[in-house]
Design a protein around this motif. Structure first.
Motif, PDB file in Angstrom:
ATOM      1  N   THR A 134       0.511  -1.227  -0.388  1.00  0.00           N
ATOM      2  CA  THR A 134      -0.108  -0.090   0.129  1.00  0.00           C
ATOM      3  C   THR A 134       1.009   1.356  -0.100  1.00  0.00           C
ATOM      4  O   THR A 134      -0.116   2.321   0.277  1.00  0.00           O
ATOM      5  CB  THR A 134      -1.025   0.087   1.024  1.00  0.00           C
ATOM      6  N   ASP A 135       2.260   1.380  -0.083  1.00  0.00           N
ATOM      7  CA  ASP A 135       3.557   2.664   0.069  1.00  0.00           C
ATOM      8  C   ASP A 135       4.267   2.801   0.719  1.00  0.00           C
ATOM      9  O   ASP A 135       4.443   4.029   0.703  1.00  0.00           O
ATOM     10  CB  ASP A 135       2.084   3.809  -0.460  1.00  0.00           C
ATOM     11  N   HIS A 136       4.895   1.708   1.317  1.00  0.00           N
ATOM     12  CA  HIS A 136       5.612   1.897   2.417  1.00  0.00           C
ATOM     13  C   HIS A 136       7.015   0.710   2.262  1.00  0.00           C
ATOM     14  O   HIS A 136       7.039  -0.423   1.986  1.00  0.00           O
ATOM     15  CB  HIS A 136       5.445   2.238   3.342  1.00  0.00           C
ATOM     16  N   VAL A 137       7.859   0.673   2.635  1.00  0.00           N
ATOM     17  CA  VAL A 137       9.058   0.392   3.113  1.00  0.00           C
ATOM     18  C   VAL A 137       9.751   0.690   3.896  1.00  0.00           C
ATOM     19  O   VAL A 137       9.774   1.721   4.511  1.00  0.00           O
ATOM     20  CB  VAL A 137       9.950   0.035   1.970  1.00  0.00           C
ATOM     21  N   TRP A 138      10.010  -0.791   4.804  1.00  0.00           N
ATOM     22  CA  TRP A 138      11.023  -0.855   5.964  1.00  0.00           C
ATOM     23  C   TRP A 138      12.187  -2.003   5.838  1.00  0.00           C
ATOM     24  O   TRP A 138      11.726  -2.919   5.460  1.00  0.00           O
ATOM     25  CB  TRP A 138      10.423  -0.163   6.594  1.00  0.00           C
ATOM     26  N   ALA A 139      12.917  -0.966   6.999  1.00  0.00           N
ATOM     27  CA  ALA A 139      13.511  -2.694   7.419  1.00  0.00           C
ATOM     28  C   ALA A 139      13.445  -3.489   8.019  1.00  0.00           C
ATOM     29  O   ALA A 139      12.217  -3.209   9.390  1.00  0.00           O
ATOM     30  CB  ALA A 139      15.347  -2.330   7.878  1.00  0.00           C
ATOM     31  N   GLU A 140      13.242  -4.626   8.661  1.00  0.00           N
ATOM     32  CA  GLU A 140      13.409  -5.759   9.636  1.00  0.00           C
ATOM     33  C   GLU A 140      14.361  -6.253  10.400  1.00  0.00           C
ATOM     34  O   GLU A 140      15.737  -6.548   9.912  1.00  0.00           O
ATOM     35  CB  GLU A 140      12.874  -6.956   9.542  1.00  0.00           C
ATOM     36  N   VAL A 141      14.773  -6.065  11.427  1.00  0.00           N
ATOM     37  CA  VAL A 141      16.613  -6.562  12.132  1.00  0.00           C
ATOM     38  C   VAL A 141      16.330  -7.177  12.336  1.00  0.00           C
ATOM     39  O   VAL A 141      15.521  -8.041  13.536  1.00  0.00           O
ATOM     40  CB  VAL A 141      17.320  -5.280  12.079  1.00  0.00           C
ATOM     41  N   TRP A 142      17.733  -8.504  12.734  1.00  0.00           N
ATOM     42  CA  TRP A 142      17.384  -9.394  13.885  1.00  0.00           C
ATOM     43  C   TRP A 142      18.010  -9.068  14.759  1.00  0.00           C
ATOM     44  O   TRP A 142      18.836  -9.377  14.475  1.00  0.00           O
ATOM     45  CB  TRP A 142      17.620 -11.529  13.272  1.00  0.00           C
ATOM     46  N   LEU A 143      16.750  -9.799  16.031  1.00  0.00           N
ATOM     47  CA  LEU A 143      18.159  -8.700  16.772  1.00  0.00           C
ATOM     48  C   LEU A 143      17.482  -9.702  18.030  1.00  0.00           C
ATOM     49  O   LEU A 143      16.212  -9.851  18.216  1.00  0.00           O
ATOM     50  CB  LEU A 143      17.741  -7.338  18.053  1.00  0.00           C
ATOM     51  N   LEU A 190      -3.843  -2.408   5.691  1.00  0.00           N
ATOM     52  CA  LEU A 190      -2.848  -3.396   4.762  1.00  0.00           C
ATOM     53  C   LEU A 190      -3.246  -4.043   4.424  1.00  0.00           C
ATOM     54  O   LEU A 190      -4.320  -5.117   4.485  1.00  0.00           O
ATOM     55  CB  LEU A 190      -1.696  -4.267   5.625  1.00  0.00           C
ATOM     56  N   THR A 191      -2.254  -4.930   3.208  1.00  0.00           N
ATOM     57  CA  THR A 191      -2.991  -6.110   2.432  1.00  0.00           C
ATOM     58  C   THR A 191      -2.121  -6.672   2.824  1.00  0.00           C
ATOM     59  O   THR A 191      -2.168  -8.272   2.906  1.00  0.00           O
ATOM     60  CB  THR A 191      -2.993  -5.660   0.927  1.00  0.00           C
ATOM     61  N   ASP A 226      11.159  -1.965  16.670  1.00  0.00           N
ATOM     62  CA  ASP A 226       9.614  -2.617  17.233  1.00  0.00           C
ATOM     63  C   ASP A 226       8.333  -1.847  17.983  1.00  0.00           C
ATOM     64  O   ASP A 226       7.867  -2.026  18.835  1.00  0.00           O
ATOM     65  CB  ASP A 226      10.290  -2.863  18.678  1.00  0.00           C
ATOM     66  N   ALA A 227       7.974  -1.370  16.461  1.00  0.00           N
ATOM     67  CA  ALA A 227       6.619  -0.792  16.575  1.00  0.00           C
ATOM     68  C   ALA A 227       5.874  -0.787  15.463  1.00  0.00           C
ATOM     69  O   ALA A 227       5.375  -0.590  14.655  1.00  0.00           O
ATOM     70  CB  ALA A 227       7.044   0.801  16.665  1.00  0.00           C
ATOM     71  N   PRO A 228       5.815  -3.047  15.507  1.00  0.00           N
ATOM     72  CA  PRO A 228       4.930  -3.068  14.291  1.00  0.00           C
ATOM     73  C   PRO A 228       3.933  -3.086  13.597  1.00  0.00           C
ATOM     74  O   PRO A 228       2.913  -2.634  12.424  1.00  0.00           O
ATOM     75  CB  PRO A 228       5.468  -4.496  13.716  1.00  0.00           C
ATOM     76  N   LEU A 229       2.670  -2.364  14.444  1.00  0.00           N
ATOM     77  CA  LEU A 229       1.557  -1.584  14.259  1.00  0.00           C
ATOM     78  C   LEU A 229       1.440  -0.056  13.497  1.00  0.00           C
ATOM     79  O   LEU A 229       0.588   0.351  13.926  1.00  0.00           O
ATOM     80  CB  LEU A 229       0.938  -2.089  15.110  1.00  0.00           C
ATOM     81  N   THR A 230       2.733   0.464  13.852  1.00  0.00           N
ATOM     82  CA  THR A 230       2.674   1.883  13.505  1.00  0.00           C
ATOM     83  C   THR A 230       0.970   2.569  12.548  1.00  0.00           C
ATOM     84  O   THR A 230       0.986   2.827  12.101  1.00  0.00           O
ATOM     85  CB  THR A 230       3.743   2.622  13.436  1.00  0.00           C
ATOM     86  N   TYR A 231       1.682   1.449  11.353  1.00  0.00           N
ATOM     87  CA  TYR A 231       0.637   1.217  10.255  1.00  0.00           C
ATOM     88  C   TYR A 231      -0.745   1.566   9.792  1.00  0.00           C
ATOM     89  O   TYR A 231      -1.793   2.458   9.708  1.00  0.00           O
ATOM     90  CB  TYR A 231       1.868   0.559   8.221  1.00  0.00           C
ATOM     91  N   GLU A 232      -1.241   0.383  11.072  1.00  0.00           N
ATOM     92  CA  GLU A 232      -2.420   0.292  11.331  1.00  0.00           C
ATOM     93  C   GLU A 232      -2.892   1.174  12.268  1.00  0.00           C
ATOM     94  O   GLU A 232      -4.062   1.609  11.651  1.00  0.00           O
ATOM     95  CB  GLU A 232      -2.878  -1.123  10.880  1.00  0.00           C
TER      96      GLU A 232
END
Length: 145
Positions: free
Chosen positions: A6-15, A43-44, A30-36
């Motif tokens: 739906t229009d955004h990119v970000w990273a995921e890091v193994w921690l 989201l799709t 560590d704020a994965p629910l920000t977008y929704e």
């Protein structure tokens, strides 16, 4: 790299022992629910790509999995799983032997060591009821910067 259709990119890091959402544009970790929750996005598909794997990580980013499923209409869930599996196998083959040495007739190497825990986490997010917004952290409730 996590790509949101739906229009955004970000990273995921193994921690530690898990993948964490990391959005340098928003200064969040560590704020994965920000977008929704914070941005109000519907989201799709959210697919993570790396040199070692390709995974549908959408469940990590939603409080409302059944509603997301209703919006996922581009392909059936079974077909999406097939496409992700093929891309994932290609990434693992390429990582194991280099792009010039990829033999598509051979099965891909085993998934990365973290995959089992990742699949369990994503499956658990597909099966629980909707999250109460009171459980969200302040970063997840914040609108777009």
């Amino acid at each position: 790299l996590a790509v949101d259709w739906t229009d955004h990119v970000w990273a995921e890091v193994w921690l530690g022992d898990r993948w964490l959402h990391c959005d340098p544009c928003e200064g969040s970790l560590d704020a994965p629910l920000t977008y929704e929750a914070g941005w109000g996005k519907k989201l799709t598909y959210i697919i993570s790509f790396s040199t070692k794997e390709v995974v549908d990580v959408t469940p990590r980013y939603t409080m409302q999995w059944p509603r997301v499923l209703d919006r996922r209409t581009e392909v059936s869930e079974d077909r999406l799983a097939e496409l992700i599996a093929a891309a994932d196998g290609g990434a693992r083959r390429s990582a194991a032997g280099g792009a010039e040495d990829v033999n598509l007739s051979l099965p891909p190497p085993p998934p990365p060591s973290w995959r089992k825990a990742e699949e369990e986490e994503l499956q658990s997010r597909r099966t629980f009821a909707e999250i109460d917004e009171r459980a969200l952290n302040s970063a997840e409730l914040q609108g777009r910067l």
